[in-house]
Design a protein around this motif. Structure first.
Motif, PDB file in Angstrom:
ATOM      1  N   VAL A 213     -68.169 -11.523  19.194  1.00  0.00           N
ATOM      2  CA  VAL A 213     -67.859 -12.577  20.154  1.00  0.00           C
ATOM      3  C   VAL A 213     -67.040 -12.013  21.323  1.00  0.00           C
ATOM      4  CG1 VAL A 213     -66.571 -14.735  20.504  1.00  0.00           C
ATOM      5  CG2 VAL A 213     -68.017 -14.455  18.488  1.00  0.00           C
ATOM      6  N   SER A 214     -66.081 -11.154  20.973  1.00  0.00           N
ATOM      7  CA  SER A 214     -65.267 -10.531  22.027  1.00  0.00           C
ATOM      8  C   SER A 214     -66.124  -9.685  22.950  1.00  0.00           C
ATOM      9  CB  SER A 214     -64.161  -9.679  21.406  1.00  0.00           C
ATOM     10  OG  SER A 214     -63.303 -10.468  20.614  1.00  0.00           O
ATOM     11  N   ALA A 215     -67.155  -9.053  22.384  1.00  0.00           N
ATOM     12  CA  ALA A 215     -68.060  -8.228  23.200  1.00  0.00           C
ATOM     13  C   ALA A 215     -69.165  -9.062  23.834  1.00  0.00           C
ATOM     14  CB  ALA A 215     -68.654  -7.113  22.347  1.00  0.00           C
ATOM     15  N   GLN A 216     -69.100 -10.388  23.593  1.00  0.00           N
ATOM     16  CA  GLN A 216     -70.079 -11.325  24.148  1.00  0.00           C
ATOM     17  C   GLN A 216     -71.512 -11.046  23.675  1.00  0.00           C
ATOM     18  OE1 GLN A 216     -69.608 -11.318  28.425  1.00  0.00           O
ATOM     19  NE2 GLN A 216     -67.659 -12.444  28.328  1.00  0.00           N
ATOM     20  N   SER A 217     -71.597 -10.460  22.468  1.00  0.00           N
ATOM     21  CA  SER A 217     -72.926 -10.272  21.868  1.00  0.00           C
ATOM     22  C   SER A 217     -73.170 -11.285  20.750  1.00  0.00           C
ATOM     23  CB  SER A 217     -73.068  -8.846  21.319  1.00  0.00           C
ATOM     24  OG  SER A 217     -72.051  -8.586  20.366  1.00  0.00           O
ATOM     25  N   ALA A 218     -72.218 -12.180  20.515  1.00  0.00           N
ATOM     26  CA  ALA A 218     -72.364 -13.273  19.555  1.00  0.00           C
ATOM     27  C   ALA A 218     -71.690 -14.497  20.141  1.00  0.00           C
ATOM     28  CB  ALA A 218     -71.761 -12.920  18.196  1.00  0.00           C
ATOM     29  N   THR A 219     -72.041 -15.649  19.626  1.00  0.00           N
ATOM     30  CA  THR A 219     -71.519 -16.891  20.175  1.00  0.00           C
ATOM     31  C   THR A 219     -70.379 -17.431  19.312  1.00  0.00           C
ATOM     32  OG1 THR A 219     -73.042 -18.270  18.909  1.00  0.00           O
ATOM     33  CG2 THR A 219     -73.810 -17.426  21.061  1.00  0.00           C
ATOM     34  N   GLU A 220     -69.632 -18.368  19.902  1.00  0.00           N
ATOM     35  CA  GLU A 220     -68.568 -19.042  19.149  1.00  0.00           C
ATOM     36  C   GLU A 220     -69.147 -19.808  17.970  1.00  0.00           C
ATOM     37  OE1 GLU A 220     -64.730 -20.390  18.127  1.00  0.00           O
ATOM     38  OE2 GLU A 220     -65.482 -18.709  19.318  1.00  0.00           O
ATOM     39  N   PHE A 423     -77.931  -7.174  11.689  1.00  0.00           N
ATOM     40  CA  PHE A 423     -77.100  -7.864  12.668  1.00  0.00           C
ATOM     41  C   PHE A 423     -76.081  -6.910  13.292  1.00  0.00           C
ATOM     42  CE2 PHE A 423     -73.460 -10.583  13.854  1.00  0.00           C
ATOM     43  CZ  PHE A 423     -74.092 -11.418  14.751  1.00  0.00           C
ATOM     44  N   SER A 424     -75.540  -5.999  12.458  1.00  0.00           N
ATOM     45  CA  SER A 424     -74.577  -5.036  12.995  1.00  0.00           C
ATOM     46  C   SER A 424     -75.215  -4.077  13.988  1.00  0.00           C
ATOM     47  CB  SER A 424     -73.925  -4.264  11.855  1.00  0.00           C
ATOM     48  OG  SER A 424     -74.894  -3.467  11.181  1.00  0.00           O
ATOM     49  N   GLU A 425     -76.518  -3.861  13.871  1.00  0.00           N
ATOM     50  CA  GLU A 425     -77.231  -2.977  14.781  1.00  0.00           C
ATOM     51  C   GLU A 425     -77.814  -3.721  15.972  1.00  0.00           C
ATOM     52  OE1 GLU A 425     -80.101  -1.073  12.338  1.00  0.00           O
ATOM     53  OE2 GLU A 425     -78.645   0.261  11.364  1.00  0.00           O
ATOM     54  N   GLY A 426     -77.444  -5.011  16.077  1.00  0.00           N
ATOM     55  CA  GLY A 426     -77.891  -5.791  17.217  1.00  0.00           C
ATOM     56  C   GLY A 426     -79.247  -6.411  17.064  1.00  0.00           C
ATOM     57  N   GLU A 427     -79.788  -6.428  15.865  1.00  0.00           N
ATOM     58  CA  GLU A 427     -81.097  -7.022  15.630  1.00  0.00           C
ATOM     59  C   GLU A 427     -80.921  -8.335  14.852  1.00  0.00           C
ATOM     60  OE1 GLU A 427     -83.529  -4.246  13.614  1.00  0.00           O
ATOM     61  OE2 GLU A 427     -83.294  -2.671  15.136  1.00  0.00           O
TER      62      GLU A 427
END
Length: 482
Positions: A213-220, A423-427
């Protein structure tokens, strides 16, 4: 005097000889089960069961020394066992009392009488005031001509046998209850371990989502979902702790100890795999001989049958012999001299002909009680067969369920690992991770419960087979309640 004793004793001797071979009422014969109601075998046994002698100390198959120690402590300290043991002692004392009916009654008798007679009763020149001192040994003896005493002893012996069987049943039941409570306790501890493990994993997931979320790659929304799942998992722990405390308290009561002072024995972590060799289940005939509730019902039937004879004896005369030997004198000083010696022997026959209606009513009532005892015996046998068959099915189902739960848990754990990795790899999306972790938690708890249920099914199986009480009959085994 000799002629008098000969006149009395010769008929009495004949009555005594006759009394030794006569008892009214039905003679008891153990009930036999019709082939249509009682099977010769348990039929085709499920996997893991086989014919053979039932394990006596069956709890040792679990290879848990702490459980064995707890059961041995319970067999000595359990209060239900203590109550059953005291009831057995009571029945044995009543049996000893009934056996005293074969012996004479009576004992020493001392008496003093100061009597003032009326003018009518007193001859001229005699004193109206009379004193009498008596010292004698009085006795009475019932000749058990129609077997009332023998039937009473027979009923007492059967009642004591029923109490002994009930004691064995309580011992077997306490052993099974200790084992079941122990496995429930261990199962709850295993569930708590799963909750702690999943909670730790969920905290790591929450931290990962917060970084995304801090990196803006996930939502609240992803963070809130992760936190919601964590709190849902953590919320399970308090209820499991409460149930664990309840099981500990139940175990304390089974061991006859105050819950506040009871300490659980130290145990190693529970093994996930449970390896039990093939369980021997004997056959239905062995079940009859081993189940203590069946033995108690059979002895209760024997006692009820004997009581029919006790009541039937009321239709016949009661023959007693009363006797006394001692001294009777008009003064205390003269008591004991040869001239004051007195003795008598008096056979007596009592026949309550006017009570025949009441006696026949009591006989009918005792016959009804015996019929009820027979029905209870048949019902006990059928219920034993039902419990055994249910235990066979439950044990088979528990084993099958455990295998399926293991497969489901393995698959869900791997799915959760892959979802987190992707998910950790951005997928992928976090919703997939959430669903996978929720399924992982659910399946791991279900697997733990299935392991507990398998152990409980084995305990129920041995309880249905009636094993366990035989240990208390072995020489050198202390099962006496404190």
């Amino acid at each position: 005097m000799k002629n008098t004793y000969r006149t009395v004793m010769l008929p009495l001797s004949a009555l005594i000889l006759l009394a030794g071979c006569m008892s009214v009422g039905p003679d008891y014969t153990p009930p036999s089960q019709p082939s249509s109601q009682f099977p010769a075998s348990f039929g085709e046994l499920p996997a893991g069961l086989a014919p053979g002698n039932v394990e006596v100390e069956w709890w040792r198959v679990f290879d848990e020394p702490a459980l064995t120690a707890l059961i041995q402590r319970a067999l000595v300290a359990n209060l239900d066992i203590g109550i059953a043991a005291v009831r057995l002692e009571e029945a044995q004392a009543m049996l000893r009392e009934s056996r005293q009916g074969f012996l004479p009654r009576g004992g020493p008798a001392l008496g003093y009488e100061n009597r003032r007679g009326s003018d009518v009763e007193t001859s001229p020149g005699q004193s109206r005031q009379n004193e009498t001192y008596r010292s004698a040994l009085d006795a009475s003896w019932e000749i058990d001509l129609f077997g009332r005493v023998r039937r009473s002893v027979e009923a007492g012996r059967a009642h004591a046998g029923s109490r002994e069987a009930l004691l064995r049943g309580v011992q077997a039941g306490v052993a099974a209850e200790v084992a079941a409570t122990w496995f429930e306790l261990r199962g709850l501890e295993a569930e708590l371990a799963v909750v702690n493990d999943i909670s730790r994993s969920q905290r790591e997931s929450l931290e990962m989502v917060e970084r995304r979320v801090s990196a803006q790659s996930a939502t609240e929304l992803d963070r809130l979902r992760a936190e919601s799942l964590l709190r849902s998992v953590e919320a399970v722990a308090p209820e499991l702790e409460r149930r664990r405390a309840t099981s500990v308290n139940a175990l304390a009561i089974l061991l006859g100890e105050a819950p506040q002072l009871f300490k659980l024995p130290a145990t190693p972590p529970q093994r996930e795999a449970l390896t039990i060799r093939t369980i021997a289940v004997d056959n239905p005939a062995g079940l009859l001989a081993r189940r203590s509730d069946i033995a108690a019902a059979e002895r209760a039937l024997a006692a009820a049958t004997a009581r029919i004879g006790v009541e039937t004896a009321g239709l016949y005369p009661e023959i007693q012999v009363q006797g006394s030997i001692g001294f009777v004198a008009g003064s205390l000083d003269a008591l004991g001299s040869g001239g004051t010696q007195s003795s008598f022997i008096a056979p007596m026959i009592r026949w309550n002909l006017l009570d025949i209606g009441r006696v026949r009513a009591r006989i009918a009532a005792s016959e009804s009680r015996a019929q009820e005892a027979l029905i209870v015996y048949d019902q006990t046998v059928l219920r034993a067969l039902q419990e055994t068959d249910n235990a066979f099915k439950a044990n088979s189902a528990a084993g099958s369920t455990l295998k399926l739960r293991l497969q489901a848990s393995t698959a869900n754990r791997e799915a959760a690992r892959l979802a987190r990795l992707q998910f950790s790899e951005g997928e992928g999306v976090y919703l997939d991770v959430l669903e996978a972790e929720r399924s992982d938690f659910t399946s791991r708890r279900a697997l733990t419960i299935a392991r507990t249920n398998q152990r409980l099914a084995i305990v129920s199986l041995y309880k249905a087979l009636g094993g366990g009480w035989e240990m208390c009959t072995r020489e050198g085994q202390d099962c006496q309640p404190r």
